[in-house]
Scaffold this motif. Structure first.
Motif, short mmCIF file in Angstrom:
data_model
loop_
_atom_site.label_atom_id
_atom_site.label_comp_id
_atom_site.label_asym_id
_atom_site.label_seq_id
_atom_site.Cartn_x
_atom_site.Cartn_y
_atom_site.Cartn_z
N PHE A 75 0.83 -1.20 0.00
CA PHE A 75 0.00 0.00 0.00
C PHE A 75 0.87 1.26 0.00
O PHE A 75 1.97 1.27 0.56
N ASN A 76 0.34 2.34 -0.61
CA ASN A 76 1.12 3.58 -0.68
C ASN A 76 1.23 4.27 0.67
O ASN A 76 2.13 5.07 0.89
N ASP A 77 0.32 3.98 1.60
CA ASP A 77 0.40 4.50 2.96
C ASP A 77 1.00 3.41 3.85
O ASP A 77 0.38 2.38 4.08
N SER A 78 2.21 3.63 4.34
CA SER A 78 2.90 2.59 5.12
C SER A 78 2.20 2.30 6.45
O SER A 78 2.48 1.27 7.09
N MET A 79 1.30 3.18 6.88
CA MET A 79 0.57 2.95 8.13
C MET A 79 -0.76 2.23 7.90
O MET A 79 -1.46 1.90 8.85
N ASP A 80 -1.09 2.02 6.65
CA ASP A 80 -2.32 1.31 6.30
C ASP A 80 -2.08 -0.20 6.43
O ASP A 80 -1.23 -0.77 5.74
N SER A 81 -2.81 -0.85 7.34
CA SER A 81 -2.73 -2.31 7.52
C SER A 81 -1.35 -2.78 7.97
O SER A 81 -0.95 -3.91 7.68
N THR A 82 -0.62 -1.94 8.67
CA THR A 82 0.73 -2.31 9.09
C THR A 82 0.71 -3.32 10.23
O THR A 82 -0.21 -3.32 11.07
N TRP A 83 1.75 -4.16 10.30
CA TRP A 83 1.90 -5.11 11.40
C TRP A 83 2.15 -4.41 12.73
O TRP A 83 1.97 -4.99 13.79
N LEU A 84 2.55 -3.13 12.67
CA LEU A 84 2.83 -2.38 13.89
C LEU A 84 1.57 -2.15 14.73
O LEU A 84 1.65 -1.81 15.91
N LEU A 85 0.39 -2.33 14.11
CA LEU A 85 -0.85 -2.19 14.86
C LEU A 85 -1.12 -3.39 15.76
O LEU A 85 -1.95 -3.32 16.66
N LEU A 86 -0.44 -4.49 15.51
CA LEU A 86 -0.66 -5.72 16.28
C LEU A 86 0.25 -5.71 17.51
O LEU A 86 1.47 -5.72 17.39
N ASN A 87 -0.34 -5.68 18.68
CA ASN A 87 0.39 -5.53 19.93
C ASN A 87 0.41 -6.86 20.68
O ASN A 87 -0.62 -7.36 21.11
N PHE A 88 1.61 -7.41 20.86
CA PHE A 88 1.78 -8.70 21.54
C PHE A 88 2.36 -8.54 22.94
O PHE A 88 2.89 -9.50 23.50
N LYS A 89 2.28 -7.35 23.51
CA LYS A 89 2.99 -7.09 24.76
C LYS A 89 2.53 -7.99 25.91
O LYS A 89 3.29 -8.24 26.85
N ASN A 90 1.30 -8.48 25.86
CA ASN A 90 0.78 -9.29 26.96
C ASN A 90 0.84 -10.80 26.68
O ASN A 90 0.23 -11.58 27.40
N ILE A 91 1.57 -11.20 25.67
CA ILE A 91 1.62 -12.60 25.32
C ILE A 91 2.40 -13.41 26.36
O ILE A 91 3.44 -12.96 26.87
N THR A 92 1.88 -14.57 26.71
CA THR A 92 2.57 -15.47 27.63
C THR A 92 3.45 -16.43 26.84
O THR A 92 3.30 -16.57 25.61
N LYS A 93 4.35 -17.08 27.54
CA LYS A 93 5.23 -18.02 26.85
C LYS A 93 4.43 -19.17 26.23
O LYS A 93 4.74 -19.63 25.12
N GLU A 94 3.38 -19.61 26.92
CA GLU A 94 2.56 -20.71 26.40
C GLU A 94 1.86 -20.30 25.10
O GLU A 94 1.84 -21.06 24.12
#
Length: 356
Positions: free
Chosen positions: A61-80
Protein backbone atom coordinates in the motif's frame (compact mmCIF):
# COMPACT_ATOMS: atom_id res chain seq x y z
CA UNK A 1 -18.51 -16.82 15.39
CA UNK A 2 -16.11 -14.27 16.87
CA UNK A 3 -17.50 -10.70 16.91
CA UNK A 4 -16.06 -7.38 18.04
CA UNK A 5 -17.49 -3.85 18.05
CA UNK A 6 -15.08 -1.00 17.39
CA UNK A 7 -16.33 2.60 17.32
CA UNK A 8 -19.59 1.79 15.56
CA UNK A 9 -18.26 -0.90 13.20
CA UNK A 10 -18.97 -4.60 13.76
CA UNK A 11 -16.14 -7.00 12.91
CA UNK A 12 -16.88 -10.72 12.76
CA UNK A 13 -14.88 -13.79 11.77
CA UNK A 14 -15.33 -17.54 11.94
CA UNK A 15 -11.62 -17.81 12.84
CA UNK A 16 -10.81 -19.53 9.57
CA UNK A 17 -7.64 -18.76 7.66
CA UNK A 18 -9.82 -18.83 4.53
CA UNK A 19 -12.19 -16.17 5.88
CA UNK A 20 -15.32 -18.25 5.29
CA UNK A 21 -17.70 -15.91 7.13
CA UNK A 22 -15.62 -12.80 7.53
CA UNK A 23 -17.60 -9.55 7.55
CA UNK A 24 -17.35 -5.88 8.46
CA UNK A 25 -20.46 -3.77 8.88
CA UNK A 26 -20.34 0.01 9.06
CA UNK A 27 -22.90 2.78 8.82
CA UNK A 28 -23.24 2.93 5.03
CA UNK A 29 -24.94 0.46 2.71
CA UNK A 30 -22.90 -1.31 0.06
CA UNK A 31 -22.93 0.71 -3.20
CA UNK A 32 -24.21 -0.96 -6.36
CA UNK A 33 -21.28 0.53 -8.29
CA UNK A 34 -17.70 1.23 -7.30
CA UNK A 35 -14.79 2.84 -9.11
CA UNK A 36 -11.19 1.83 -9.74
CA UNK A 37 -8.76 4.68 -10.45
CA UNK A 38 -5.78 4.05 -12.73
CA UNK A 39 -2.81 6.01 -13.98
CA UNK A 40 -2.00 5.39 -17.61
CA UNK A 41 0.77 2.77 -17.69
CA UNK A 42 1.42 -0.75 -18.95
CA UNK A 43 0.00 -2.34 -15.77
CA UNK A 44 -3.34 -0.51 -15.97
CA UNK A 45 -3.65 -1.17 -19.70
CA UNK A 46 -3.06 -4.88 -19.15
CA UNK A 47 -5.56 -4.96 -16.27
CA UNK A 48 -8.33 -3.44 -18.39
CA UNK A 49 -7.53 -5.47 -21.51
CA UNK A 50 -7.60 -8.76 -19.60
CA UNK A 51 -10.30 -7.65 -17.15
CA UNK A 52 -8.71 -8.25 -13.80
CA UNK A 53 -8.10 -6.38 -10.55
CA UNK A 54 -4.81 -6.75 -8.70
CA UNK A 55 -5.29 -7.82 -5.08
CA UNK A 56 -2.34 -6.15 -3.34
CA UNK A 57 -0.47 -7.45 -0.34
CA UNK A 58 -0.99 -4.82 2.42
CA UNK A 59 2.78 -4.25 2.52
CA UNK A 60 2.44 -2.76 -0.99
CA UNK A 61 0.00 0.00 0.00
CA UNK A 62 1.12 3.58 -0.68
CA UNK A 63 0.40 4.50 2.96
CA UNK A 64 2.90 2.59 5.12
CA UNK A 65 0.57 2.95 8.13
CA UNK A 66 -2.32 1.31 6.30
CA UNK A 67 -2.73 -2.31 7.52
CA UNK A 68 0.73 -2.31 9.09
CA UNK A 69 1.90 -5.11 11.40
CA UNK A 70 2.83 -2.38 13.89
CA UNK A 71 -0.85 -2.19 14.86
CA UNK A 72 -0.66 -5.72 16.28
CA UNK A 73 0.39 -5.53 19.93
CA UNK A 74 1.78 -8.70 21.54
CA UNK A 75 2.99 -7.09 24.76
CA UNK A 76 0.78 -9.29 26.96
CA UNK A 77 1.62 -12.60 25.32
CA UNK A 78 2.57 -15.47 27.63
CA UNK A 79 5.23 -18.02 26.85
CA UNK A 80 2.56 -20.71 26.40
CA UNK A 81 0.62 -18.61 23.88
CA UNK A 82 3.88 -17.65 22.21
CA UNK A 83 4.69 -21.33 21.67
CA UNK A 84 1.24 -22.06 20.23
CA UNK A 85 1.49 -19.12 17.83
CA UNK A 86 5.00 -20.10 16.83
CA UNK A 87 3.81 -23.62 16.08
CA UNK A 88 0.92 -22.26 14.04
CA UNK A 89 3.24 -20.08 11.94
CA UNK A 90 5.80 -22.87 11.53
CA UNK A 91 3.13 -25.50 10.93
CA UNK A 92 5.06 -27.89 13.16
CA UNK A 93 5.53 -28.83 16.79
CA UNK A 94 8.40 -27.15 18.61
CA UNK A 95 10.78 -29.06 20.82
CA UNK A 96 9.81 -26.90 23.73
CA UNK A 97 13.23 -25.27 23.88
CA UNK A 98 11.92 -21.80 23.21
CA UNK A 99 12.92 -19.93 26.36
CA UNK A 100 15.80 -18.23 24.61
CA UNK A 101 13.59 -17.34 21.62
CA UNK A 102 10.85 -15.97 23.83
CA UNK A 103 13.07 -13.74 25.95
CA UNK A 104 15.10 -12.64 22.93
CA UNK A 105 11.89 -11.56 21.19
CA UNK A 106 10.54 -9.99 24.39
CA UNK A 107 13.54 -7.67 24.47
CA UNK A 108 12.57 -6.63 20.94
CA UNK A 109 8.97 -5.90 22.04
CA UNK A 110 7.96 -9.14 20.29
CA UNK A 111 8.79 -7.64 16.93
CA UNK A 112 9.66 -10.99 15.36
CA UNK A 113 6.66 -13.08 16.36
CA UNK A 114 4.49 -10.15 15.22
CA UNK A 115 6.14 -10.09 11.82
CA UNK A 116 6.13 -13.88 11.53
CA UNK A 117 2.39 -13.99 12.27
CA UNK A 118 1.69 -11.07 9.93
CA UNK A 119 3.55 -12.73 7.05
CA UNK A 120 1.91 -16.10 7.70
CA UNK A 121 -1.65 -14.80 7.65
CA UNK A 122 -1.26 -12.06 5.02
CA UNK A 123 0.13 -14.32 2.32
CA UNK A 124 -3.35 -15.83 1.81
CA UNK A 125 -4.98 -12.41 1.53
CA UNK A 126 -5.15 -9.71 -1.10
CA UNK A 127 -6.89 -6.34 -1.13
CA UNK A 128 -8.43 -4.34 -3.98
CA UNK A 129 -9.04 -0.68 -3.17
CA UNK A 130 -12.16 0.80 -4.76
CA UNK A 131 -13.97 4.11 -4.28
CA UNK A 132 -17.63 5.07 -4.19
CA UNK A 133 -16.76 8.54 -5.55
CA UNK A 134 -15.96 9.22 -9.21
CA UNK A 135 -15.74 13.04 -9.18
CA UNK A 136 -13.34 13.66 -6.31
CA UNK A 137 -10.59 16.07 -7.41
CA UNK A 138 -7.99 14.57 -5.06
CA UNK A 139 -8.61 11.07 -6.37
CA UNK A 140 -8.28 12.19 -9.99
CA UNK A 141 -5.14 14.13 -9.19
CA UNK A 142 -3.44 11.53 -6.99
CA UNK A 143 -4.33 8.30 -8.76
CA UNK A 144 -5.01 9.12 -12.40
CA UNK A 145 -2.98 12.34 -12.66
CA UNK A 146 -5.73 13.62 -15.01
CA UNK A 147 -4.18 11.55 -17.81
CA UNK A 148 -5.40 8.17 -16.61
CA UNK A 149 -8.83 6.62 -16.41
CA UNK A 150 -11.41 5.19 -14.02
CA UNK A 151 -13.42 2.00 -14.42
CA UNK A 152 -17.02 1.96 -13.21
CA UNK A 153 -17.85 -1.53 -11.93
CA UNK A 154 -21.21 -3.17 -11.27
CA UNK A 155 -20.44 -4.91 -7.99
CA UNK A 156 -23.28 -7.44 -8.14
CA UNK A 157 -22.09 -8.75 -11.51
CA UNK A 158 -18.50 -8.75 -10.31
CA UNK A 159 -19.26 -10.62 -7.08
CA UNK A 160 -21.53 -13.14 -8.82
CA UNK A 161 -18.66 -14.12 -11.12
CA UNK A 162 -15.58 -14.01 -8.90
CA UNK A 163 -15.54 -17.69 -7.99
CA UNK A 164 -16.63 -18.73 -11.50
CA UNK A 165 -13.72 -16.93 -13.15
CA UNK A 166 -11.21 -17.51 -10.32
CA UNK A 167 -11.49 -21.10 -9.12
CA UNK A 168 -8.49 -20.64 -6.80
CA UNK A 169 -10.31 -18.01 -4.70
CA UNK A 170 -11.62 -19.62 -1.53
CA UNK A 171 -13.60 -16.67 -0.21
CA UNK A 172 -13.99 -12.92 -0.54
CA UNK A 173 -15.79 -10.01 1.11
CA UNK A 174 -16.49 -6.38 0.28
CA UNK A 175 -16.02 -4.08 3.27
CA UNK A 176 -16.23 -0.33 3.99
CA UNK A 177 -13.02 1.20 5.30
CA UNK A 178 -13.34 2.62 8.82
CA UNK A 179 -11.80 6.09 9.16
CA UNK A 180 -10.58 7.04 12.63
CA UNK A 181 -8.97 10.05 14.33
CA UNK A 182 -5.94 8.03 15.39
CA UNK A 183 -4.59 4.54 14.80
CA UNK A 184 -4.67 2.58 18.03
CA UNK A 185 -2.60 -0.56 18.50
CA UNK A 186 -4.62 -3.73 19.01
CA UNK A 187 -3.98 -5.94 22.01
CA UNK A 188 -3.83 -9.41 20.46
CA UNK A 189 -4.59 -11.00 23.83
CA UNK A 190 -7.87 -9.22 24.51
CA UNK A 191 -10.45 -11.51 26.04
CA UNK A 192 -12.90 -10.82 23.18
CA UNK A 193 -10.45 -12.22 20.63
CA UNK A 194 -10.76 -16.00 20.49
CA UNK A 195 -8.07 -16.19 17.80
CA UNK A 196 -5.69 -13.80 16.00
CA UNK A 197 -7.83 -13.58 12.86
CA UNK A 198 -10.27 -10.97 14.20
CA UNK A 199 -7.62 -8.42 15.26
CA UNK A 200 -5.96 -8.87 11.85
CA UNK A 201 -9.34 -8.13 10.24
CA UNK A 202 -9.55 -4.92 12.28
CA UNK A 203 -5.93 -3.92 11.62
CA UNK A 204 -6.43 -4.16 7.85
CA UNK A 205 -9.60 -2.08 7.77
CA UNK A 206 -8.83 1.13 9.72
CA UNK A 207 -7.30 4.25 8.19
CA UNK A 208 -6.76 7.75 9.49
CA UNK A 209 -9.38 10.40 8.78
CA UNK A 210 -7.14 12.30 6.40
CA UNK A 211 -7.79 9.49 3.89
CA UNK A 212 -11.58 9.75 4.23
CA UNK A 213 -11.91 11.62 0.93
CA UNK A 214 -11.24 8.30 -0.83
CA UNK A 215 -14.57 6.81 0.31
CA UNK A 216 -12.84 3.46 0.07
CA UNK A 217 -14.41 0.04 -0.08
CA UNK A 218 -12.01 -2.87 0.08
CA UNK A 219 -12.50 -6.12 -1.79
CA UNK A 220 -10.79 -8.70 0.43
CA UNK A 221 -9.62 -11.80 -1.43
CA UNK A 222 -8.70 -15.11 0.23
CA UNK A 223 -6.71 -17.70 -1.65
CA UNK A 224 -3.74 -19.86 -0.84
CA UNK A 225 -0.14 -19.21 -1.74
CA UNK A 226 -0.17 -15.67 -3.00
CA UNK A 227 3.14 -13.87 -3.12
CA UNK A 228 4.97 -12.55 -0.07
CA UNK A 229 7.02 -9.41 -0.80
CA UNK A 230 10.66 -10.43 -0.57
CA UNK A 231 11.84 -7.46 1.46
CA UNK A 232 9.11 -8.16 4.01
CA UNK A 233 10.22 -11.76 4.56
CA UNK A 234 13.86 -10.64 4.66
CA UNK A 235 12.94 -8.43 7.63
CA UNK A 236 12.81 -11.52 9.87
CA UNK A 237 15.76 -13.34 8.32
CA UNK A 238 17.81 -13.25 11.54
CA UNK A 239 14.93 -14.56 13.62
CA UNK A 240 14.30 -17.39 11.12
CA UNK A 241 17.96 -18.38 11.42
CA UNK A 242 17.66 -18.53 15.21
CA UNK A 243 14.48 -20.61 14.97
CA UNK A 244 16.12 -22.98 12.51
CA UNK A 245 19.09 -23.50 14.84
CA UNK A 246 16.84 -24.26 17.82
CA UNK A 247 14.01 -26.14 16.20
CA UNK A 248 15.60 -27.70 13.12
CA UNK A 249 12.88 -26.41 10.79
CA UNK A 250 13.00 -24.50 7.54
CA UNK A 251 10.54 -21.82 6.60
CA UNK A 252 9.82 -21.13 2.96
CA UNK A 253 7.78 -18.07 2.02
CA UNK A 254 6.47 -18.39 -1.55
CA UNK A 255 7.42 -15.66 -3.99
CA UNK A 256 4.57 -16.29 -6.40
CA UNK A 257 2.60 -13.61 -8.18
CA UNK A 258 -0.93 -14.95 -8.07
CA UNK A 259 -2.94 -11.90 -7.08
CA UNK A 260 -5.07 -11.28 -10.16
CA UNK A 261 -8.85 -11.29 -9.73
CA UNK A 262 -10.69 -11.69 -13.04
CA UNK A 263 -14.14 -10.25 -13.70
CA UNK A 264 -16.52 -10.34 -16.71
CA UNK A 265 -16.69 -7.59 -19.29
CA UNK A 266 -20.37 -7.10 -18.40
CA UNK A 267 -19.29 -5.73 -15.00
CA UNK A 268 -17.77 -2.67 -16.70
CA UNK A 269 -20.45 0.02 -16.88
CA UNK A 270 -18.24 2.91 -17.85
CA UNK A 271 -14.70 4.02 -18.73
CA UNK A 272 -14.11 7.52 -17.38
CA UNK A 273 -11.22 9.24 -19.12
CA UNK A 274 -9.14 11.91 -17.41
CA UNK A 275 -9.38 15.49 -18.65
CA UNK A 276 -6.02 15.28 -20.45
CA UNK A 277 -6.18 11.64 -21.53
CA UNK A 278 -6.95 12.38 -25.19
CA UNK A 279 -5.29 15.79 -25.56
CA UNK A 280 -1.68 15.24 -24.53
CA UNK A 281 0.75 16.85 -26.94
CA UNK A 282 3.07 13.85 -26.91
CA UNK A 283 0.28 11.66 -28.32
CA UNK A 284 -1.90 14.05 -30.32
CA UNK A 285 -0.38 15.63 -33.40
CA UNK A 286 -3.22 17.97 -34.24
CA UNK A 287 -6.62 18.93 -32.81
CA UNK A 288 -9.10 20.71 -35.09
CA UNK A 289 -12.74 21.73 -34.67
CA UNK A 290 -14.92 20.47 -37.51
CA UNK A 291 -18.42 19.49 -36.34
CA UNK A 292 -16.66 18.05 -33.34
CA UNK A 293 -12.99 17.67 -32.57
CA UNK A 294 -10.70 15.74 -34.88
CA UNK A 295 -7.86 13.97 -33.09
CA UNK A 296 -4.78 13.07 -35.13
CA UNK A 297 -2.59 10.72 -33.13
CA UNK A 298 1.12 10.42 -33.81
CA UNK A 299 1.89 7.18 -35.61
CA UNK A 300 5.00 6.54 -33.52
CA UNK A 301 2.91 6.36 -30.34
CA UNK A 302 1.84 2.82 -31.15
CA UNK A 303 0.89 1.63 -27.65
CA UNK A 304 -1.37 4.60 -26.95
CA UNK A 305 -3.07 4.41 -30.35
CA UNK A 306 -3.60 0.69 -29.92
CA UNK A 307 -5.23 1.34 -26.53
CA UNK A 308 -7.53 4.05 -27.92
CA UNK A 309 -8.61 1.66 -30.66
CA UNK A 310 -9.24 -1.01 -28.02
CA UNK A 311 -11.48 1.40 -26.07
CA UNK A 312 -13.48 2.34 -29.17
CA UNK A 313 -13.82 -1.25 -30.37
CA UNK A 314 -14.99 -2.57 -26.99
CA UNK A 315 -16.55 0.31 -25.03
CA UNK A 316 -17.73 2.87 -27.57
CA UNK A 317 -21.06 3.31 -25.75
CA UNK A 318 -19.47 3.50 -22.28
CA UNK A 319 -16.91 6.27 -22.65
CA UNK A 320 -17.00 9.44 -20.54
CA UNK A 321 -14.73 12.45 -20.29
CA UNK A 322 -13.80 14.32 -17.11
CA UNK A 323 -13.87 18.11 -17.35
CA UNK A 324 -14.87 21.29 -15.52
CA UNK A 325 -18.35 22.76 -15.28
CA UNK A 326 -19.62 26.22 -14.27
CA UNK A 327 -22.62 26.24 -11.96
CA UNK A 328 -25.28 28.93 -12.12
CA UNK A 329 -23.52 30.73 -9.25
CA UNK A 330 -20.28 30.77 -11.29
CA UNK A 331 -18.64 28.21 -9.05
CA UNK A 332 -16.49 25.57 -10.74
CA UNK A 333 -16.75 21.83 -10.24
CA UNK A 334 -15.80 18.58 -11.95
CA UNK A 335 -18.32 16.73 -14.05
CA UNK A 336 -18.39 13.95 -16.62
CA UNK A 337 -19.80 14.00 -20.13
CA UNK A 338 -20.66 11.05 -22.30
CA UNK A 339 -18.50 11.07 -25.43
CA UNK A 340 -18.49 9.37 -28.78
CA UNK A 341 -15.22 8.54 -30.50
CA UNK A 342 -15.83 7.88 -34.19
CA UNK A 343 -12.96 6.09 -35.89
CA UNK A 344 -11.98 7.74 -39.17
CA UNK A 345 -8.95 5.51 -39.55
CA UNK A 346 -6.59 3.71 -37.19
CA UNK A 347 -4.82 6.98 -36.27
CA UNK A 348 -7.65 9.51 -36.56
CA UNK A 349 -10.82 9.93 -34.51
CA UNK A 350 -13.70 12.36 -34.36
CA UNK A 351 -14.65 13.32 -30.80
CA UNK A 352 -18.16 14.46 -29.89
CA UNK A 353 -19.45 15.25 -26.40
CA UNK A 354 -23.00 14.01 -25.98
CA UNK A 355 -24.36 14.86 -22.51
CA UNK A 356 -23.52 15.29 -18.84
Amino acid sequence: MNEFEYKGFIYSSDDSILGDKESIKGESCEPSKLYKYYSYNNFSIDALRKQYLYASHPYQFNDSMDSTWLLLNFKNITKETYIRLLEYCLNTKTKGEVDELFFYDKRQSFEYIRLLFYITISRTRGFVSLSSNFTNNLMWGHYSKETGFVIELDMEILKDNIKILNNDIKNFSLTPIQYVDKLETIDMLREEFKSPFLPFLLATNVKQNNWAYENEWRLRIHKELMDTPKDLSFAIKNFIEIISQKEDVKIDFPFKNDRKVYYPKEAIKGILLGKNFLSQDKYCKKVRNNNGTILFFKEEEKEFIEFVNFLVDNFSDKLYHSSEYYNCDSSLERHLVSIKLEKIDYYTFKLNKIQN
